[in-house]
Write an enzyme that holds these catalytic residues in place. Structure first.
Site, PDB file in Angstrom:
ATOM      1  N   ARG A  37       0.717  -1.200  -0.023  1.00 50.31           N
ATOM      2  CA  ARG A  37       0.052  -0.064   0.036  1.00 50.31           C
ATOM      3  C   ARG A  37       0.753   1.232  -0.082  1.00 50.31           C
ATOM      4  O   ARG A  37       0.414   2.290   0.454  1.00 50.31           O
ATOM      5  CB  ARG A  37      -1.029   0.066   1.047  1.00 50.31           C
ATOM      6  CG  ARG A  37      -2.078  -1.130   1.161  1.00 50.31           C
ATOM      7  CD  ARG A  37      -3.204  -0.698   0.273  1.00 50.31           C
ATOM      8  NE  ARG A  37      -4.136  -1.918   0.146  1.00 50.31           N
ATOM      9  CZ  ARG A  37      -5.364  -1.772   0.650  1.00 50.31           C
ATOM     10  NH1 ARG A  37      -5.591  -0.730   1.402  1.00 50.31           N
ATOM     11  NH2 ARG A  37      -5.967  -2.718   0.518  1.00 50.31           N
ATOM     12  N   ARG A  41      -3.396   6.526   0.155  1.00 54.69           N
ATOM     13  CA  ARG A  41      -3.757   7.537   0.877  1.00 54.69           C
ATOM     14  C   ARG A  41      -2.980   8.393   1.845  1.00 54.69           C
ATOM     15  O   ARG A  41      -3.029   9.560   2.412  1.00 54.69           O
ATOM     16  CB  ARG A  41      -5.231   7.098   1.484  1.00 54.69           C
ATOM     17  CG  ARG A  41      -6.443   6.895   0.537  1.00 54.69           C
ATOM     18  CD  ARG A  41      -7.445   6.603   1.088  1.00 54.69           C
ATOM     19  NE  ARG A  41      -7.323   4.994   1.776  1.00 54.69           N
ATOM     20  CZ  ARG A  41      -8.237   4.585   2.348  1.00 54.69           C
ATOM     21  NH1 ARG A  41      -9.306   5.089   2.689  1.00 54.69           N
ATOM     22  NH2 ARG A  41      -7.789   3.196   2.946  1.00 54.69           N
ATOM     23  N   ARG A  50      -6.639  11.827  -6.913  1.00 60.19           N
ATOM     24  CA  ARG A  50      -7.916  10.824  -7.029  1.00 60.19           C
ATOM     25  C   ARG A  50      -8.986  11.596  -6.655  1.00 60.19           C
ATOM     26  O   ARG A  50     -10.243  11.081  -6.899  1.00 60.19           O
ATOM     27  CB  ARG A  50      -7.534   9.883  -5.931  1.00 60.19           C
ATOM     28  CG  ARG A  50      -6.921   8.573  -6.204  1.00 60.19           C
ATOM     29  CD  ARG A  50      -7.626   7.805  -7.174  1.00 60.19           C
ATOM     30  NE  ARG A  50      -9.219   7.447  -6.620  1.00 60.19           N
ATOM     31  CZ  ARG A  50      -9.505   6.777  -5.720  1.00 60.19           C
ATOM     32  NH1 ARG A  50      -8.917   6.259  -5.004  1.00 60.19           N
ATOM     33  NH2 ARG A  50     -10.812   7.125  -5.281  1.00 60.19           N
ATOM     34  N   ASP A  86      -6.562  -3.161  -7.541  1.00 62.54           N
ATOM     35  CA  ASP A  86      -7.149  -3.575  -6.415  1.00 62.54           C
ATOM     36  C   ASP A  86      -7.399  -5.240  -6.786  1.00 62.54           C
ATOM     37  O   ASP A  86      -7.663  -5.514  -7.750  1.00 62.54           O
ATOM     38  CB  ASP A  86      -8.363  -3.046  -6.118  1.00 62.54           C
ATOM     39  CG  ASP A  86      -8.706  -3.337  -4.475  1.00 62.54           C
ATOM     40  OD1 ASP A  86      -8.248  -2.746  -3.751  1.00 62.54           O
ATOM     41  OD2 ASP A  86      -9.829  -4.279  -4.377  1.00 62.54           O
ATOM     42  N   TYR A 161     -14.877 -12.006   0.202  1.00 62.20           N
ATOM     43  CA  TYR A 161     -15.617 -10.864  -0.305  1.00 62.20           C
ATOM     44  C   TYR A 161     -16.865 -10.952  -0.907  1.00 62.20           C
ATOM     45  O   TYR A 161     -17.970 -10.718  -0.932  1.00 62.20           O
ATOM     46  CB  TYR A 161     -14.729  -9.926  -1.236  1.00 62.20           C
ATOM     47  CG  TYR A 161     -13.856  -9.092  -0.269  1.00 62.20           C
ATOM     48  CD1 TYR A 161     -14.095  -8.126   0.581  1.00 62.20           C
ATOM     49  CD2 TYR A 161     -12.293  -9.309  -0.379  1.00 62.20           C
ATOM     50  CE1 TYR A 161     -13.343  -7.408   1.286  1.00 62.20           C
ATOM     51  CE2 TYR A 161     -11.364  -8.517   0.460  1.00 62.20           C
ATOM     52  CZ  TYR A 161     -11.933  -7.598   1.288  1.00 62.20           C
ATOM     53  OH  TYR A 161     -10.930  -6.996   1.936  1.00 62.20           O
TER      54      TYR A 161
END
Ligand code: CP3
Length: 358
Positions: A37, A41, A50, A86, A161
């Site tokens: 990651r 962010r 973004r 992702d 998921y």
């Protein structure tokens, strides 16, 4: 590094790159370091770029994928780029109705919980992954001598998921389907493994230099269940990539009890979270396979430690580099992804520190 394959023409010769040397168990000029990651962010330049673009749209926009992938390379001087995407991108490309909800994660419109739903899962047309291939192609041109890591989610983590419909603390529906309806379970994992393989092959043919298979939530399982219900599917994925001759990294969170099984799945490099010291991870891997080559590991600074002040960070980084010497090769990383509130200047200092230690 490369072996005969149709991917040979696009893959760079980076045999001396520290990341690839470490992955092969050689002695690189410095300990390689990158962060799960690292693109995301924690970087203000990421948040700015973004603004106004939903995550999945960004993942299918090559210019944006290229720019976000490059940001941590410019800023931190890490030893590898990880392709910005992702784990649910191949599911989306197959036509499954899902979204990535900010602050939550992947959310699936119609969870897959029975045989009918499994049978109805669409096939993935590789052409839907063209934007991914395009982005990888541009990146290998821009990265110079910095390796590019491709990645995918492993069948178990993606199944969680799809079955839960979103992030799950206990994975109870996933485990219930697995134990109560093993045939449906194996059919589902087989279909997901097809998606995962396709996603990774597209990246390999476009020129990535290594791949990481994220089985982030496999640590929820006992070793017995992992071996029966998960390992054969992850094994099929990793074996299906052997043609490219690039290092395969396999990682999950809370997998201290699963590390030997995850290596058996076909990992050249075993990712370790922060719960287990790297020298102990090496000991467990060797005890389970005394005749196999000495293992290569990746990890394992607790991402929360980055909030503890530099003295603590430095002490922990030095400990981990020392413990990593027990392995045939060590790729320095966090024990899981960078958290969004992390001060990125601390990450840059970690890179400098790891590189300064011999
Ligand atoms: O590592 C990198 O820098 C490459 C990019 C990357 C992303 N997701 C970007 C992303 C990678 C390797 C992933 C993998 C991924 N995605 C995993 C496996 C790794 C792990 O952390 O265990 C998992 C479980 C996911 C599922 C997922 N997607 C989650 C849990 C989230 C976070 C949700 C949130 O908002 O807290 C996402 C969204 C996501 N993927 C973001 C990023 C940068 C945040 C979305 C945004 O920026 O708007």
């Amino acid at each position: 590094m490369t072996t005969a394959s149709s991917a040979q023409s696009v893959r760079r010769d980076l045999a001396n790159a520290p990341l690839l040397a470490a992955a092969l168990g050689q002695d690189p000029a410095r300990t390689p370091v990158w962060f799960m990651r690292q693109a995301g962010r924690s970087l203000p330049e990421y948040r700015k770029l973004r603004e106004g673009t939903p995550m999945l749209q960004a993942c299918f926009t090559p210019d944006m994928v290229v720019e976000v992938t490059m940001q941590p390379i410019r800023r931190h001087g890490v030893d590898a780029a990880i392709f910005f995407s992702d784990i649910v991108v191949p599911l989306k490309a197959a036509g499954i109705d899902l979204d990535i909800v900010p602050g939550t994660g992947p959310v699936v419109a119609s969870p897959v919980r029975d045989e009918q739903a499994v049978t109805a899962l669409p096939e993935l047309d590789p052409a839907n992954l063209d934007p991914i291939a395009e982005a990888v192609g541009v990146l290998v041109g821009e990265l110079g001598d910095v390796p590019l890591i491709g990645f995918a989610g492993a069948p178990f983590t993606l199944a969680s998921y799809l079955i839960e419909g979103g992030p799950s603390r206990h994975h109870e529906r996933t485990k219930a389907l697995m134990k109560a309806e093993p045939d449906v379970w194996h059919a589902l994992l087989g279909r997901i493994a097809d998606y995962t393989l396709e996603f990774l092959k597209v990246q390999l043919h476009a020129g990535v230099d290594a791949i990481q298979l994220f089985d982030s939530w496999a640590g929820a399982l006992s070793e017995r269940d992992y071996r029966e219900f998960v390992l054969p599917h992850s094994q099929r994925v990793l074996a299906g990539l052997a043609f490219a001759g690039v290092p395969r990294i396999h990682f999950g969170v809370g997998t201290a009890e699963l590390l030997p099984a995850m290596r058996e799945a076909g990992a050249d490099v075993v990712g370790v979270d922060w719960r287990l010291p790297l020298d102990e991870a090496v000991r467990r891997l060797q005890a389970a396979a005394p005749d196999a080559p000495k293992p290569v590991v990746q990890g394992n600074l607790d991402p929360a430690v980055l909030f503890a002040g530099w003295d603590v960070v430095e002490r922990e980084v030095r400990r981990i580099v020392t413990e990593g010497k027990a392995a045939a090769g060590h790729i320095f990383n966090l024990g899981h992804g960078v958290m969004p509130d992390t001060d990125p200047t601390v990450l840059t200092r970690v890179v400098e520190l790891v590189h300064s230690i011999r």
